[in-house]
Design a protein around this motif. Structure first.
Motif, PDB file in Angstrom:
ATOM      1  N   ARG A 282      23.821 -38.774  27.295  1.00 43.69           N
ATOM      2  CA  ARG A 282      24.039 -37.926  28.477  1.00 43.69           C
ATOM      3  C   ARG A 282      25.295 -37.064  28.300  1.00 43.69           C
ATOM      4  NH1 ARG A 282      22.468 -41.564  33.854  1.00 43.69           N
ATOM      5  NH2 ARG A 282      20.460 -42.331  33.069  1.00 43.69           N
ATOM      6  N   ASP A 283      26.322 -37.642  27.685  1.00 39.96           N
ATOM      7  CA  ASP A 283      27.524 -36.850  27.401  1.00 39.96           C
ATOM      8  C   ASP A 283      27.190 -35.683  26.471  1.00 39.96           C
ATOM      9  OD1 ASP A 283      29.236 -38.525  28.899  1.00 39.96           O
ATOM     10  OD2 ASP A 283      29.467 -39.895  27.202  1.00 39.96           O
ATOM     11  N   ILE A 284      26.315 -35.934  25.491  1.00 41.06           N
ATOM     12  CA  ILE A 284      25.957 -34.873  24.547  1.00 41.06           C
ATOM     13  C   ILE A 284      25.175 -33.774  25.257  1.00 41.06           C
ATOM     14  CG2 ILE A 284      24.551 -34.373  22.506  1.00 41.06           C
ATOM     15  CD1 ILE A 284      25.402 -37.118  21.430  1.00 41.06           C
ATOM     16  N   THR A 285      24.243 -34.149  26.145  1.00 38.07           N
ATOM     17  CA  THR A 285      23.518 -33.143  26.914  1.00 38.07           C
ATOM     18  C   THR A 285      24.482 -32.280  27.711  1.00 38.07           C
ATOM     19  OG1 THR A 285      21.511 -34.497  27.075  1.00 38.07           O
ATOM     20  CG2 THR A 285      21.817 -32.797  28.744  1.00 38.07           C
ATOM     21  N   ASN A 286      25.443 -32.903  28.372  1.00 35.38           N
ATOM     22  CA  ASN A 286      26.396 -32.146  29.176  1.00 35.38           C
ATOM     23  C   ASN A 286      27.333 -31.296  28.326  1.00 35.38           C
ATOM     24  OD1 ASN A 286      25.262 -33.149  31.465  1.00 35.38           O
ATOM     25  ND2 ASN A 286      26.843 -34.690  31.862  1.00 35.38           N
ATOM     26  N   ALA A 287      27.699 -31.795  27.154  1.00 37.73           N
ATOM     27  CA  ALA A 287      28.542 -30.997  26.258  1.00 37.73           C
ATOM     28  C   ALA A 287      27.787 -29.764  25.765  1.00 37.73           C
ATOM     29  CB  ALA A 287      28.996 -31.845  25.077  1.00 37.73           C
ATOM     30  N   PHE A 288      26.513 -29.953  25.463  1.00 33.07           N
ATOM     31  CA  PHE A 288      25.696 -28.810  25.035  1.00 33.07           C
ATOM     32  C   PHE A 288      25.619 -27.757  26.140  1.00 33.07           C
ATOM     33  CE2 PHE A 288      21.450 -26.977  25.607  1.00 33.07           C
ATOM     34  CZ  PHE A 288      21.421 -26.104  24.522  1.00 33.07           C
ATOM     35  N   LEU A 289      25.364 -28.176  27.384  1.00 29.06           N
ATOM     36  CA  LEU A 289      25.278 -27.231  28.489  1.00 29.06           C
ATOM     37  C   LEU A 289      26.625 -26.553  28.737  1.00 29.06           C
ATOM     38  CD1 LEU A 289      22.994 -29.274  30.893  1.00 29.06           C
ATOM     39  CD2 LEU A 289      22.369 -27.256  29.536  1.00 29.06           C
ATOM     40  N   THR A 290      27.703 -27.279  28.502  1.00 27.89           N
ATOM     41  CA  THR A 290      29.039 -26.683  28.602  1.00 27.89           C
ATOM     42  C   THR A 290      29.212 -25.586  27.559  1.00 27.89           C
ATOM     43  OG1 THR A 290      29.983 -28.740  29.475  1.00 27.89           O
ATOM     44  CG2 THR A 290      31.515 -27.161  28.468  1.00 27.89           C
ATOM     45  N   LEU A 291      28.774 -25.855  26.335  1.00 27.18           N
ATOM     46  CA  LEU A 291      28.824 -24.824  25.293  1.00 27.18           C
ATOM     47  C   LEU A 291      27.963 -23.621  25.673  1.00 27.18           C
ATOM     48  CD1 LEU A 291      28.511 -27.043  22.079  1.00 27.18           C
ATOM     49  CD2 LEU A 291      30.509 -25.695  22.751  1.00 27.18           C
ATOM     50  N   ALA A 292      26.778 -23.892  26.227  1.00 28.57           N
ATOM     51  CA  ALA A 292      25.880 -22.804  26.615  1.00 28.57           C
ATOM     52  C   ALA A 292      26.499 -21.942  27.705  1.00 28.57           C
ATOM     53  CB  ALA A 292      24.546 -23.379  27.087  1.00 28.57           C
ATOM     54  N   GLY A 293      27.373 -22.533  28.521  1.00 29.80           N
ATOM     55  CA  GLY A 293      28.048 -21.796  29.578  1.00 29.80           C
ATOM     56  C   GLY A 293      29.379 -21.215  29.160  1.00 29.80           C
ATOM     57  N   GLY A 294      29.666 -21.235  27.866  1.00 31.42           N
ATOM     58  CA  GLY A 294      30.907 -20.653  27.365  1.00 31.42           C
ATOM     59  C   GLY A 294      32.119 -21.529  27.540  1.00 31.42           C
ATOM     60  N   GLY A 295      31.926 -22.792  27.894  1.00 30.21           N
ATOM     61  CA  GLY A 295      33.032 -23.704  28.079  1.00 30.21           C
ATOM     62  C   GLY A 295      33.361 -24.482  26.825  1.00 30.21           C
ATOM     63  N   THR A 296      34.366 -25.329  26.941  1.00 34.65           N
ATOM     64  CA  THR A 296      34.814 -26.159  25.817  1.00 34.65           C
ATOM     65  C   THR A 296      34.653 -27.626  26.202  1.00 34.65           C
ATOM     66  OG1 THR A 296      36.441 -24.493  25.183  1.00 34.65           O
ATOM     67  CG2 THR A 296      36.721 -26.710  24.262  1.00 34.65           C
ATOM     68  N   PRO A 297      33.689 -28.317  25.611  1.00 34.29           N
ATOM     69  CA  PRO A 297      33.540 -29.739  25.927  1.00 34.29           C
ATOM     70  C   PRO A 297      34.674 -30.544  25.314  1.00 34.29           C
ATOM     71  CG  PRO A 297      32.012 -29.117  24.194  1.00 34.29           C
ATOM     72  CD  PRO A 297      32.693 -27.851  24.642  1.00 34.29           C
ATOM     73  N   PRO A 298      34.885 -31.770  25.801  1.00 36.79           N
ATOM     74  CA  PRO A 298      35.927 -32.620  25.208  1.00 36.79           C
ATOM     75  C   PRO A 298      35.703 -32.777  23.706  1.00 36.79           C
ATOM     76  CG  PRO A 298      35.070 -33.607  27.219  1.00 36.79           C
ATOM     77  CD  PRO A 298      34.181 -32.450  26.908  1.00 36.79           C
ATOM     78  N   PRO A 299      36.737 -32.658  22.888  1.00 41.53           N
ATOM     79  CA  PRO A 299      36.570 -32.784  21.430  1.00 41.53           C
ATOM     80  C   PRO A 299      35.902 -34.087  21.015  1.00 41.53           C
ATOM     81  CG  PRO A 299      38.751 -31.944  21.957  1.00 41.53           C
ATOM     82  CD  PRO A 299      38.128 -32.338  23.257  1.00 41.53           C
ATOM     83  N   ALA A 300      36.169 -35.178  21.731  1.00 42.23           N
ATOM     84  CA  ALA A 300      35.577 -36.468  21.375  1.00 42.23           C
ATOM     85  C   ALA A 300      34.057 -36.445  21.487  1.00 42.23           C
ATOM     86  CB  ALA A 300      36.135 -37.570  22.266  1.00 42.23           C
ATOM     87  N   VAL A 301      33.533 -35.547  22.343  1.00 43.18           N
ATOM     88  CA  VAL A 301      32.084 -35.429  22.485  1.00 43.18           C
ATOM     89  C   VAL A 301      31.543 -34.393  21.510  1.00 43.18           C
ATOM     90  CG1 VAL A 301      30.173 -34.990  24.066  1.00 43.18           C
ATOM     91  CG2 VAL A 301      32.261 -36.076  24.901  1.00 43.18           C
ATOM     92  N   ARG A 302      32.163 -33.233  21.460  1.00 40.60           N
ATOM     93  CA  ARG A 302      31.661 -32.186  20.567  1.00 40.60           C
ATOM     94  C   ARG A 302      31.575 -32.688  19.129  1.00 40.60           C
ATOM     95  NH1 ARG A 302      31.583 -26.144  20.197  1.00 40.60           N
ATOM     96  NH2 ARG A 302      31.284 -25.768  17.979  1.00 40.60           N
ATOM     97  N   ASP A 303      32.534 -33.484  18.703  1.00 40.86           N
ATOM     98  CA  ASP A 303      32.535 -33.988  17.330  1.00 40.86           C
ATOM     99  C   ASP A 303      31.334 -34.892  17.043  1.00 40.86           C
ATOM    100  OD1 ASP A 303      34.882 -32.633  16.966  1.00 40.86           O
ATOM    101  OD2 ASP A 303      36.180 -34.393  17.083  1.00 40.86           O
ATOM    102  N   LYS A 304      30.670 -35.376  18.093  1.00 40.72           N
ATOM    103  CA  LYS A 304      29.539 -36.284  17.910  1.00 40.72           C
ATOM    104  C   LYS A 304      28.184 -35.569  18.030  1.00 40.72           C
ATOM    105  CE  LYS A 304      32.421 -39.778  17.779  1.00 40.72           C
ATOM    106  NZ  LYS A 304      33.659 -39.096  18.199  1.00 40.72           N
ATOM    107  N   ILE A 305      28.204 -34.253  18.266  1.00 40.74           N
ATOM    108  CA  ILE A 305      26.954 -33.509  18.384  1.00 40.74           C
ATOM    109  C   ILE A 305      26.452 -33.152  16.998  1.00 40.74           C
ATOM    110  CG2 ILE A 305      25.839 -31.452  19.317  1.00 40.74           C
ATOM    111  CD1 ILE A 305      27.990 -31.312  21.446  1.00 40.74           C
ATOM    112  N   ALA A 306      25.171 -33.398  16.770  1.00 40.26           N
ATOM    113  CA  ALA A 306      24.534 -32.970  15.520  1.00 40.26           C
ATOM    114  C   ALA A 306      23.983 -31.567  15.733  1.00 40.26           C
ATOM    115  CB  ALA A 306      23.416 -33.927  15.140  1.00 40.26           C
ATOM    116  N   PHE A 307      24.392 -30.619  14.891  1.00 36.60           N
ATOM    117  CA  PHE A 307      23.900 -29.254  14.968  1.00 36.60           C
ATOM    118  C   PHE A 307      22.888 -29.001  13.846  1.00 36.60           C
ATOM    119  CE2 PHE A 307      27.994 -29.008  17.185  1.00 36.60           C
ATOM    120  CZ  PHE A 307      27.608 -28.349  18.347  1.00 36.60           C
ATOM    121  N   LEU A 308      22.103 -27.950  14.001  1.00 39.83           N
ATOM    122  CA  LEU A 308      20.979 -27.704  13.095  1.00 39.83           C
ATOM    123  C   LEU A 308      21.423 -27.610  11.640  1.00 39.83           C
ATOM    124  CD1 LEU A 308      17.896 -27.222  13.072  1.00 39.83           C
ATOM    125  CD2 LEU A 308      18.385 -24.766  13.123  1.00 39.83           C
ATOM    126  N   ASP A 309      22.536 -26.922  11.369  1.00 38.23           N
ATOM    127  CA  ASP A 309      22.981 -26.777   9.980  1.00 38.23           C
ATOM    128  C   ASP A 309      23.291 -28.123   9.335  1.00 38.23           C
ATOM    129  OD1 ASP A 309      23.264 -23.957   8.901  1.00 38.23           O
ATOM    130  OD2 ASP A 309      24.132 -23.703  10.888  1.00 38.23           O
TER     131      ASP A 309
END
Length: 478
Positions: A416-443
């Motif tokens: 759920r934290d990852i979903t919210n961090a993604f939506l934060t990124l989509a809205g031009g915001g900056t999610p907490p680094p502890a969460v963003r670092d755990k997101i797997a991106f396509l590359d």
């Protein structure tokens, strides 16, 4: 975890929004929590074959009911057999009305591609559940299996053509405290001593018990599209294998992937191994229809399998081996017979008595051994054990152990934290680094998806070749 900075309004399309994972467990509950903080996030449309307003569905999904009352999203209903071009046109008409900023794709993996392709080509940010792609009948049709790799490459090119495009995959184990700790231990030995991973073994016992007729039920985790267990949770474990390998690669440049074993739904049913538990379950389970009534594509879907992945250096010398085995023919806690709401397809099919058991062994040469284990029934609070040993010359002091109780829910970062961090990124915001670092991106999913696609190619080839042979393919590290 709230955003570190305010975000602009985000309009969301949820594909598969009536499914259990999206509506009950993760995405919609996460969105409701984010909205409760005052974030300007709105689900503008839900795309699902099921009617999100169906009272029988909402009786099982209170989060979806709450979202419908708050956001009143439009309903986009995919049509059976609808050409991708027609679906894309309908999506684009909806986009002109709602101006989607983000698309969450949580439907059947065989249906992911048109949504991912359309959203990526239009620069709409994407959060896609695992596996990123699958193709109908890939378990037995070689051309369909090969299409998995081709479609992934098409998506990757479209994504890379848009430098500001976010394409994320919410992989629970990438963020889970137990697996993060294991990765840190692997990285420590590699960084200090350049010792690569030389052996890895993952054995998963799914305890996935179905009555014969139930193999034709289900959507995202069903078999009626000619694919099976590899398109279920297997992607998580393949991603863990490649993650540990990439944390400590050494001179490995190529993987030789070999199919050692595969058993299909038809093989399983013909074996009679269903009969003992079926006889113990409350009637009328023993009156269920014979497996021969199932479509051929269901009978050909993979149920159990085993692969070895040989690590090769640039001169094709063997450096070690990884292995992954999955079996459904294992302990199940199932105690109920067929459920009427399943056969009427009122709600997404939920497993009865499915287990979540695994054992992971990792060796870095002579310097370190890690073991990660779990043995739970799905629905129970999960407990994960991590133990490791190091050679005394590199700081080993005997066996070290950690136990992570309620391991998924109590993890520092949750899906759920990852979903919210993604939506934060989509809205031009900056999610907490502890969460963003755990997101797997396509590359970062290139190697995992290449491995996954290669395994389907081998399973499909096995259907047409001598079953006594063990076919293999080569996969280069990116």
């Amino acid at each position: 975890m709230p955003s570190a900075h305010p975000i602009r309004p985000v309009s969301v399309l949820v594909v598969g929004g009536c499914g259990h994972w999206a509506a009950a467990e993760n995405h919609i509950p996460a969105i409701l929590a984010l909205k409760a903080t005052g974030a300007p996030v709105r689900v503008s449309a839900i795309c699902d074959p099921r009617d999100p307003h169906d009272p029988k569905l909402l009786a099982h999904m209170p989060h979806l009911d709450a979202l419908l009352q708050q956001d009143r999203p439009a309903w986009i209903r995919p049509r059976p057999g609808e050409p991708d071009t027609d679906l894309e046109q309908r999506l684009h008409r909806a986009h002109r009305t709602h101006r989607f900023d983000a698309v969450i794709v949580a439907c059947n993996p065989v249906a992911h591609y048109p949504y991912l392709k359309w959203a990526t080509e239009h620069g709409i940010h994407v959060l896609c559940d695992k596996p990123i792609l699958c193709v109908e009948d890939a378990a037995w049709h070689p051309e369909r299996a090969a299409a998995i790799s081709h479609r992934f490459d098409t998506l990757l090119r479209a994504h890379r053509n848009r430098p500001d495009h976010h394409f994320a995959v919410p992989l629970r184990r990438r963020a889970n405290d137990a697996f993060v700790h294991a990765g840190d231990l692997v990285r420590e030995i590699h960084d200090a001593h350049k010792q690569p991973l030389t052996m890895g073994r993952i054995d998963v016992a799914g305890g996935h018990y179905r009555l014969p007729a139930e193999y034709a039920l289900g959507d995202a985790h069903g078999y009626r599209h000619g694919v099976g267990a590899l398109s279920f949770s297997s992607y998580h474990y393949l991603d863990e294998l490649t993650r540990y390998l990439q944390l400590a690669p050494g001179p490995t440049s190529t993987l030789r992937v070999t199919l050692q074993y595969v058993r299909r739904v038809g093989d399983h049913l013909a074996s009679g191994l269903n009969d003992t538990l079926a006889a113990l379950l409350p009637r009328p389970t023993t009156a269920e229809g014979p497996h021969a009534e199932l479509p051929e594509r269901v009978l050909r879907a993979e149920l159990d399998f085993g692969f070895t992945i040989e690590l090769l250096d640039p001169e094709s010398r063997s450096l070690g081996v990884l292995s992954y085995t999955y079996t459904s023919n294992s302990l199940s806690n199932r105690t109920v017979g067929p459920q009427s709401h399943d056969t009427r397809d009122e709600v997404a099919y939920r497993e009865k008595g499915r287990m979540s058991q695994f054992s992971i062994d990792l060796h870095q040469g002579n310097l370190q051994h890690l073991r990660i284990t779990k043995s739970d029934a799905v629905g129970e609070p999960y407990t994960i054990h991590v133990e490791h040993r190091r050679n005394p010359l590199v700081g080993g002091i005997g066996r070290q152990e950690r136990t992570y109780r309620d391991a998924h829910t109590a993890s520092t970062v949750t899906p759920r934290d990852i979903t919210n961090a993604f939506l934060t990124l989509a809205g031009g915001g900056t999610p907490p680094p502890a969460v963003r670092d755990k997101i797997a991106f396509l590359d970062g999913q290139v190697l995992t998806h290449r491995l996954y696609a290669a395994m389907y190619e081998l399973i499909a080839a096995h259907h047409h070749n001598d079953a006594s042979q063990c076919p293999s393919v080569l996969v280069d590290l990116p």
